[in-house]
Design a protein around this motif. Structure first.
Motif, short mmCIF file in Angstrom:
data_model
loop_
_atom_site.label_atom_id
_atom_site.label_comp_id
_atom_site.label_asym_id
_atom_site.label_seq_id
_atom_site.Cartn_x
_atom_site.Cartn_y
_atom_site.Cartn_z
N PRO A 165 0.82 -1.21 0.00
CA PRO A 165 0.00 0.00 0.00
C PRO A 165 0.85 1.26 0.00
O PRO A 165 2.04 1.21 0.31
N GLN A 195 0.26 5.68 5.94
CA GLN A 195 -0.34 5.02 4.78
C GLN A 195 -1.35 6.02 4.24
O GLN A 195 -2.07 6.65 5.01
N TYR A 196 -1.40 6.17 2.92
CA TYR A 196 -2.05 7.36 2.36
C TYR A 196 -3.12 6.97 1.35
O TYR A 196 -2.97 6.00 0.60
N ALA A 197 -4.20 7.75 1.33
CA ALA A 197 -5.31 7.47 0.42
C ALA A 197 -4.93 7.79 -1.02
O ALA A 197 -4.54 8.91 -1.32
N VAL A 198 -5.07 6.79 -1.90
CA VAL A 198 -4.73 6.98 -3.31
C VAL A 198 -5.61 8.07 -3.92
O VAL A 198 -5.16 8.85 -4.76
N GLU A 199 -6.87 8.13 -3.46
CA GLU A 199 -7.77 9.13 -4.07
C GLU A 199 -7.32 10.55 -3.79
O GLU A 199 -7.62 11.45 -4.57
N SER A 200 -6.58 10.76 -2.70
CA SER A 200 -6.05 12.09 -2.44
C SER A 200 -5.03 12.47 -3.50
O SER A 200 -4.90 13.65 -3.85
N ILE A 202 -5.15 11.42 -6.58
CA ILE A 202 -5.91 11.71 -7.80
C ILE A 202 -6.55 13.09 -7.71
O ILE A 202 -6.52 13.87 -8.65
N ALA A 203 -7.12 13.40 -6.54
CA ALA A 203 -7.86 14.65 -6.38
C ALA A 203 -6.95 15.86 -6.53
O ALA A 203 -7.34 16.87 -7.11
N ALA A 223 -2.74 2.49 -10.45
CA ALA A 223 -3.94 3.06 -9.82
C ALA A 223 -4.22 4.48 -10.32
O ALA A 223 -5.36 4.89 -10.45
N VAL A 224 -3.15 5.21 -10.61
CA VAL A 224 -3.31 6.61 -11.04
C VAL A 224 -2.51 6.82 -12.33
O VAL A 224 -1.47 7.47 -12.33
N PRO A 225 -2.99 6.27 -13.45
CA PRO A 225 -2.20 6.32 -14.70
C PRO A 225 -1.93 7.75 -15.15
O PRO A 225 -0.89 8.02 -15.77
N GLU A 226 -2.83 8.68 -14.81
CA GLU A 226 -2.66 10.05 -15.29
C GLU A 226 -1.43 10.73 -14.69
O GLU A 226 -0.99 11.76 -15.18
N THR B 39 -11.10 12.41 0.00
CA THR B 39 -11.39 13.64 -0.72
C THR B 39 -12.90 13.76 -0.85
O THR B 39 -13.61 12.77 -0.77
N THR B 52 -11.74 13.62 -12.67
CA THR B 52 -11.21 13.27 -11.35
C THR B 52 -12.26 12.54 -10.51
O THR B 52 -11.98 11.51 -9.90
N ILE B 56 -11.96 8.69 -9.11
CA ILE B 56 -11.97 8.38 -7.67
C ILE B 56 -13.09 7.40 -7.34
O ILE B 56 -12.88 6.40 -6.66
N ARG B 59 -12.78 4.05 -10.15
CA ARG B 59 -11.57 3.24 -10.22
C ARG B 59 -10.93 2.99 -8.86
O ARG B 59 -10.12 2.07 -8.71
N PRO B 307 -6.18 12.12 5.20
CA PRO B 307 -5.97 11.13 4.14
C PRO B 307 -5.04 9.98 4.54
O PRO B 307 -4.70 9.18 3.69
N ALA B 308 -4.65 9.91 5.81
CA ALA B 308 -3.88 8.74 6.23
C ALA B 308 -4.85 7.57 6.43
O ALA B 308 -6.03 7.79 6.68
N GLU B 309 -4.34 6.34 6.31
CA GLU B 309 -5.19 5.17 6.47
C GLU B 309 -4.64 4.28 7.58
O GLU B 309 -3.45 4.30 7.85
#
Lengths: 266, 332
Positions: A165, A195-200, A202-203, A223-226, B39, B52, B56, B59, B307-309
């Motif tokens: 992760p 551990q960090y949110a992937v969506e952050s 992307i956002a 996960a974040v191809p862009e 987010t 975006t 989110i 995907r 945003p930490a998990e």
């Protein structure tokens, strides 16, 4: 009776008299950055053993090794040190107790941040009576001053410590300090190494993604191809970017090089 | 405890109400998991086709939620199957060494540097789960039939062996390779993809079909092996199908998300305490409740300090245990 009591008191006092402060002559260092600091201040000759990861300077690499995350007490004792320097990042409570029972002093040294490096150098310089302390301190002070940047457009950088992760370099870390010196911003708002949110990601995509060459970055890019289009993605030498010590100037210079390249592209 | 805890002869009559209730909870959990995250994504943006927002939700959050439902369902179904087969309320994929085998496979493979080749570690984790089941089964087998106590004991011993191997692998591996295998020790749904969800779905539904096929035999098995045999149940075949299906899906779940504790033990007992003990009744309800518990836990674990998990396994226990304890108290 009274005479005997006096005698006992006298003997006890004689024994308890603190030993004259003697120069530390044999040092064991338990983390690469402490090893590098001790060598940088010119006290490398006194280092008799290091942890497994200390590989710089070359003279340190050749020294006997006492282990990694859990150093071997036996090996430390057999190196006959009169001082053990341990980093504050690991828990050395049981090691400390064991060393103390063997009359080996251990000092836990905190060097988590850039601001710690010079005070630690000065402190160890005094303690080890190191000849090149002032030069080493000046090299870092001047070097950091030389590498300090104010940038018109400050890039947001994501430092990836692990991709699956996702673990990232947050605020109040050595890497965050490097961003501050080089005029960059940390893309992460959270403290330490979460551990960090992937969506952050992307956002609010970072401008630059830095990862150490040991990390397999593909899970993040999958996960974040862009990110491939939006960010400059750079692999860096892990040791340089994670050791708060004399290499900090090189790390800042390296990071400035990366950011300068990014500025040219934009 | 033992048999009485697992039996209960009534046919699944009024399954509708618990089924509806749990399905509603599951749907609510999934909806929240898709709607909430580190987010804030507005539905307006999503519907308007904002890139975006779409990325989110479609995907990242949705595949993670679906994988969570499937993994939660898998762990609960595997748990209830093992408990019924062994007639032991403590049996679950962890105690039987299935997850330990998977984690051990992942750790040893990582220690040998195989983690650097994408896709290898999950396959080895899966093989580890299947290998562990086979080993436990063979160890427990004596004179043509499998003894439940020996099976549990073999699982226990193999778990000790797996822990030892994991520790040795960690000791030998370079730091970065240790990091790679930690993923399987901690357990996380982070990084779950549509491919993962699809793979899990295929295996899960295949396993459910197999288990439905032997559901009545499993119900009879709850009264004891001899009793079941006298009623015409082919006990060894039921065990093979049951263990096979439960291990394959557990292996897949661990390969995707690593070790996630408590679901396999907690959920079946929760359902038993609240409703009934018939396997035909437990199977669907455990699947739905397991899915809901894991998705809800994952949601909490990723938003509580966003945003930490945080590791999801901590929250399956935190959410499940108080509920479980209150039921247990009420039962007394």
């Amino acid at each position: 009776m009274i005479r005997r009591a006096f005698l006992i008191a006298f003997v006890a006092a004689a024994c308890a008299k603190p030993a004259a402060p003697h120069r530390v002559q044999r040092v064991v260092t338990l983390s690469p950055n402490l090893t590098e600091i001790v060598f940088a201040i010119g006290a490398g000759n006194g280092v008799v053993a290091t942890d497994d990861y200390s590989d710089d300077p070359p003279a340190a690499k050749r020294l006997p090794k006492v282990g990694g995350m859990q150093p071997s007490l036996e090996r430390i004792v057999s190196a006959k040190p009169d001082l053990v320097l341990a980093p504050a990042i690991a828990d050395y409570a049981s090691l400390s107790a064991a060393l103390k029972s063997n009359h080996i002093p251990i000092e836990i040294v905190r060097t988590d941040r850039i601001a710690d490096v010079i005070p630690v150098m000065q402190h160890l310089g005094k303690e080890l009576d190191a000849p090149k302390t002032d030069d080493a301190v000046r090299a870092i002070r001047d070097g950091l001053a030389r590498e300090t940047r104010k940038r018109a457009r400050s890039p947001r950088i994501l430092f990836v410590g692990w991709a699956d992760p996702l673990y990232v370099g947050g605020r109040e870390t050595f890497i965050d300090d490097l961003f501050a010196v080089t005029g960059a911003q940390n893309a992460v708002q959270v403290k330490k190494w979460p551990q960090y949110a992937v969506e952050s990601v992307i956002a609010s995509p970072p401008d630059i993604v830095i990862y150490t060459s040991h990390v397999d970055i593909t899970p993040l890019l999958r996960a974040v191809p862009e990110l491939r289009n939006r960010a400059m993605i750079v692999a860096v030498d892990e040791n340089r970017y994670t050791r708060p010590g004399p290499q900090v100037v090189d790390a800042a210079a390296d990071l400035n090089g990366i950011i300068d390249r990014w500025e040219k592209l934009h | 405890m033992g048999e009485t805890a697992l039996t209960g002869g009534r046919a699944p009559g009024s399954m509708l109400r618990p089924l509806l209730l749990l399905t509603l909870i599951l749907l609510a959990a999934v909806a929240l998991a898709v709607a909430i995250g580190a987010t804030s994504v507005s539905w307006h943006d999503l519907v308007a086709g904002d890139e975006t927002a779409r990325t989110i939700v479609l995907r990242i959050r949705l595949p993670r939620a679906i994988a969570g439902v499937l993994i939660g369902a898998i762990l609960a179904v595997a748990g209830v199957t093992f408990q019924t087969l062994l007639r032991n309320p403590l049996a679950d994929p962890f105690i039987l060494g299935v997850s330990g085998g998977a984690a051990c496979g992942a750790a040893v493979a990582s220690a040998f540097g195989l983690a650097r080749i994408p896709g290898v570690v999950p396959v080895i984790a899966f093989a580890g789960a299947i290998g562990a089941t086979l080993a436990v089964f063979l160890l427990a087998r004596r004179r043509g039939h499998t003894d439940a106590t020996r099976l549990l004991l073999s699982g226990l011993v193999l778990n000790a062996l797996f822990s030892a191997l994991i520790l040795i692998a960690f000791g030998l591996a370079p730091q970065n390779d240790v990091n790679a295998s930690l993923r399987w020790m901690i357990g996380t749904l982070a990084g779950a993809t549509w491919n993962d969800a699809l793979l899990l779905a295929v295996l899960f539904f295949a396993a459910i079909i197999a288990l439905v096929f032997i559901a009545n035999d499993l119900r009879l098995l709850a009264f004891g092996e001899d009793d079941a045999r006298s009623r015409g149940v082919n006990v060894e075949r039921v065990k093979l199908i049951g263990f096979g299906a439960a291990s394959i899906i557990t292996g897949a779940a661990v390969a995707v998300a690593g070790i996630i504790g408590f679901v396999g033990l907690l959920v079946p007992h929760l359902i038993r305490l609240m409703w009934r003990r018939d396997f035909r009744f437990l199977l669907p309800l455990c699947a739905i409740a397991g899915g809901a518990l894991l998705v809800a836990s994952d949601l909490v674990s990723r938003v509580i300090i966003a945003p930490a998990e945080l590791p999801v396994g901590a929250f399956t226990a935190l959410l499940g245990v108080p509920f479980f304890l209150s039921l247990l108290r009420r039962e007394r």
